[in-house]
Motif scaffolding. Sequence first.
Motif, PDB file in Angstrom:
ATOM      1  N   ARG A 240      43.271  30.485  32.737  1.00 27.11           N
ATOM      2  CA  ARG A 240      43.861  29.154  32.543  1.00 27.11           C
ATOM      3  C   ARG A 240      45.035  29.275  31.574  1.00 27.11           C
ATOM      4  N   LEU A 241      46.099  28.534  31.875  1.00 29.35           N
ATOM      5  CA  LEU A 241      47.245  28.533  30.978  1.00 29.35           C
ATOM      6  C   LEU A 241      48.031  27.237  31.129  1.00 29.35           C
ATOM      7  N   GLN A 242      48.797  26.918  30.126  1.00 25.67           N
ATOM      8  CA  GLN A 242      49.614  25.706  30.094  1.00 25.67           C
ATOM      9  C   GLN A 242      51.058  26.126  29.895  1.00 25.67           C
ATOM     10  N   GLY A 243      51.873  25.985  30.950  1.00 29.17           N
ATOM     11  CA  GLY A 243      53.271  26.362  30.841  1.00 29.17           C
ATOM     12  C   GLY A 243      53.428  27.817  30.457  1.00 29.17           C
ATOM     13  N   SER A 244      54.150  28.067  29.353  1.00 28.25           N
ATOM     14  CA  SER A 244      54.412  29.434  28.897  1.00 28.25           C
ATOM     15  C   SER A 244      53.425  29.890  27.825  1.00 28.25           C
ATOM     16  N   SER A 245      52.344  29.124  27.608  1.00 30.31           N
ATOM     17  CA  SER A 245      51.365  29.493  26.584  1.00 30.31           C
ATOM     18  C   SER A 245      50.600  30.753  26.987  1.00 30.31           C
ATOM     19  N   GLN A 246      49.945  31.349  26.031  1.00 30.65           N
ATOM     20  CA  GLN A 246      49.120  32.507  26.309  1.00 30.65           C
ATOM     21  C   GLN A 246      47.899  32.097  27.134  1.00 30.65           C
ATOM     22  N   PRO A 247      47.522  32.907  28.120  1.00 32.74           N
ATOM     23  CA  PRO A 247      46.391  32.527  28.982  1.00 32.74           C
ATOM     24  C   PRO A 247      45.046  32.706  28.294  1.00 32.74           C
ATOM     25  N   SER A 248      44.085  31.874  28.680  1.00 33.29           N
ATOM     26  CA  SER A 248      42.695  32.084  28.290  1.00 33.29           C
ATOM     27  C   SER A 248      41.959  32.634  29.497  1.00 33.29           C
ATOM     28  N   ILE A 249      41.041  33.578  29.260  1.00 34.98           N
ATOM     29  CA  ILE A 249      40.370  34.266  30.368  1.00 34.98           C
ATOM     30  C   ILE A 249      38.862  34.117  30.222  1.00 34.98           C
ATOM     31  N   GLU A 250      38.220  33.723  31.345  1.00 32.31           N
ATOM     32  CA  GLU A 250      36.768  33.620  31.389  1.00 32.31           C
ATOM     33  C   GLU A 250      36.240  34.510  32.510  1.00 32.31           C
ATOM     34  N   ARG A 251      34.951  34.823  32.432  1.00 29.97           N
ATOM     35  CA  ARG A 251      34.296  35.608  33.483  1.00 29.97           C
ATOM     36  C   ARG A 251      33.834  34.677  34.591  1.00 29.97           C
ATOM     37  N   LEU A 252      34.085  35.049  35.844  1.00 29.35           N
ATOM     38  CA  LEU A 252      33.673  34.237  36.993  1.00 29.35           C
ATOM     39  C   LEU A 252      33.161  35.163  38.088  1.00 29.35           C
ATOM     40  N   GLU A 253      31.886  35.057  38.421  1.00 27.31           N
ATOM     41  CA  GLU A 253      31.288  35.932  39.431  1.00 27.31           C
ATOM     42  C   GLU A 253      31.752  35.542  40.838  1.00 27.31           C
ATOM     43  N   PRO A 254      31.898  36.522  41.736  1.00 20.47           N
ATOM     44  CA  PRO A 254      32.336  36.226  43.107  1.00 20.47           C
ATOM     45  C   PRO A 254      31.401  35.301  43.875  1.00 20.47           C
ATOM     46  N   HIS A 255      30.093  35.273  43.489  1.00 17.28           N
ATOM     47  CA  HIS A 255      29.135  34.427  44.206  1.00 17.28           C
ATOM     48  C   HIS A 255      28.863  33.123  43.470  1.00 17.28           C
ATOM     49  N   ASP A 256      29.646  32.816  42.436  1.00 20.69           N
ATOM     50  CA  ASP A 256      29.454  31.593  41.657  1.00 20.69           C
ATOM     51  C   ASP A 256      29.679  30.353  42.543  1.00 20.69           C
ATOM     52  N   ALA A 257      28.987  29.262  42.165  1.00 16.48           N
ATOM     53  CA  ALA A 257      29.134  28.008  42.912  1.00 16.48           C
ATOM     54  C   ALA A 257      30.570  27.478  42.870  1.00 16.48           C
ATOM     55  N   PHE A 258      31.380  27.979  41.961  1.00 20.72           N
ATOM     56  CA  PHE A 258      32.806  27.633  41.890  1.00 20.72           C
ATOM     57  C   PHE A 258      33.485  27.804  43.243  1.00 20.72           C
ATOM     58  N   TRP A 259      33.038  28.807  44.023  1.00 20.15           N
ATOM     59  CA  TRP A 259      33.694  29.158  45.277  1.00 20.15           C
ATOM     60  C   TRP A 259      33.119  28.429  46.490  1.00 20.15           C
ATOM     61  N   ASP A 260      32.128  27.584  46.292  1.00 15.48           N
ATOM     62  CA  ASP A 260      31.460  26.967  47.440  1.00 15.48           C
ATOM     63  C   ASP A 260      32.414  26.168  48.319  1.00 15.48           C
ATOM     64  N   TRP A 261      33.343  25.449  47.719  1.00 14.82           N
ATOM     65  CA  TRP A 261      34.268  24.638  48.514  1.00 14.82           C
ATOM     66  C   TRP A 261      35.101  25.513  49.464  1.00 14.82           C
ATOM     67  N   ALA A 262      35.492  26.700  48.973  1.00 14.08           N
ATOM     68  CA  ALA A 262      36.291  27.605  49.806  1.00 14.08           C
ATOM     69  C   ALA A 262      35.459  28.190  50.935  1.00 14.08           C
ATOM     70  N   SER A 263      34.186  28.547  50.628  1.00 13.89           N
ATOM     71  CA  SER A 263      33.310  29.088  51.676  1.00 13.89           C
ATOM     72  C   SER A 263      33.052  28.047  52.759  1.00 13.89           C
ATOM     73  N   SER A 264      32.981  26.780  52.377  1.00 15.78           N
ATOM     74  CA  SER A 264      32.723  25.727  53.368  1.00 15.78           C
ATOM     75  C   SER A 264      33.891  25.559  54.338  1.00 15.78           C
ATOM     76  N   LEU A 265      35.075  26.022  53.952  1.00 14.45           N
ATOM     77  CA  LEU A 265      36.251  25.938  54.820  1.00 14.45           C
ATOM     78  C   LEU A 265      36.582  27.266  55.493  1.00 14.45           C
ATOM     79  N   ALA A 266      35.654  28.217  55.447  1.00 14.62           N
ATOM     80  CA  ALA A 266      35.886  29.511  56.096  1.00 14.62           C
ATOM     81  C   ALA A 266      36.142  29.313  57.584  1.00 14.62           C
ATOM     82  N   PRO A 267      37.140  29.968  58.160  1.00 14.76           N
ATOM     83  CA  PRO A 267      37.367  29.866  59.608  1.00 14.76           C
ATOM     84  C   PRO A 267      36.131  30.293  60.379  1.00 14.76           C
ATOM     85  N   TYR A 268      35.876  29.631  61.497  1.00 12.15           N
ATOM     86  CA  TYR A 268      34.699  29.948  62.301  1.00 12.15           C
ATOM     87  C   TYR A 268      34.741  31.402  62.755  1.00 12.15           C
TER      88      TYR A 268
END
Length: 342
Positions: A240-268
């Motif tokens: 995450r970053l705001q304009g030219s500010s230094q970025p903040s970095i968090e850990r996010l697993e590939p199977h996290d629920a964060f990605w559910d919306w993208a998986s729901s739109l996977a091409p058939y």
Amino acid sequence: MSDQTEHTENQDRDEQTMARLLKLAGARVPVAKDIEARVYKKVFDEWRASTSQPDSARVYRTVQRAWMRSQRLSIALPLAIAASILLAVAIFVQPQSEPTSVPAIGTVVKLSGESRPGGLPALNTSLYPGDTVITGPGEGLSLLLVDTESVRIDENTALQVGDDNRFSLVSGRVYADTGDSIYRNRRLVIATPVGDVTDIGTQFSVAADGQALEIAVREGRVDLTRQDGLVTAVAGELVRLQGSSQPSIERLEPHDAFWDWASSLAPYYELDNRSLLDFLRWAARETGRELVFDDQELRLAAMRTDLHGSVSDFEPLEALESILATTSFKYRIEADKIIIRR
């Protein structure tokens, strides 16, 4: 060789060519004068249409002399000879090529949410450079690019389609799956108000809200090019970053629920002529998990098992449940793994 001599030789070659075309038809039954006049007029009109071409006057004189020669030889001029003359005109006077049409960037392959007047484009609609897709609350869209890459658009998003694998994210969130090869000819670029996000063989998402930017990388790596330099994000990072500010970095697993919306739109996934192993690899990739078999023999059996039918109405995990229920294979999910067993 003088220009006059070259001009005379060109005339002679044109006349000889036309005479050969006329003789190919052989002797014919005489054609009525009114038909002959109409055919001659057609040839004359074709010449008139090509007068903007540099050699059109010479071509006309050639056609006229060939016509008169055919009369002296008592050779009637049926439609076949007229076609030959028109062909000669086409050979000598090349028309200007028409501009090629702009190719489509991709095709809409999946939609979510309720349809509304003036809303999302319909399924199988092609999108072109300059098109803009705007999704409302609860809406989503999956776009399959011509080179099989996938771009998925979340709700409340405005995305402009560019050319050469370039998109402009005005606001909202998009997800891209460009495959697992780092040796592709083109990179996919998501332009944002903060900078350009470029993939390096990956799955990733980009969310923009004014000068606020969020980049999540599920697989591979992406580079953010800003005016003040380069920011790199790798698999498992949420930046995450705001304009030219230094970025903040968090850990996010590939199977996290964060990605559910993208998986729901996977091409058939198209099952026909594909093996069970192919399908399982797709399901694992779409859910951000590692595919594991209890033993090598089971993997070989999955490779030899052919699939048929359709899972077009299912999301990846639903499709996995549906497909394996029709086979002797079993599975279980353990956090970051899909384990196939007997």
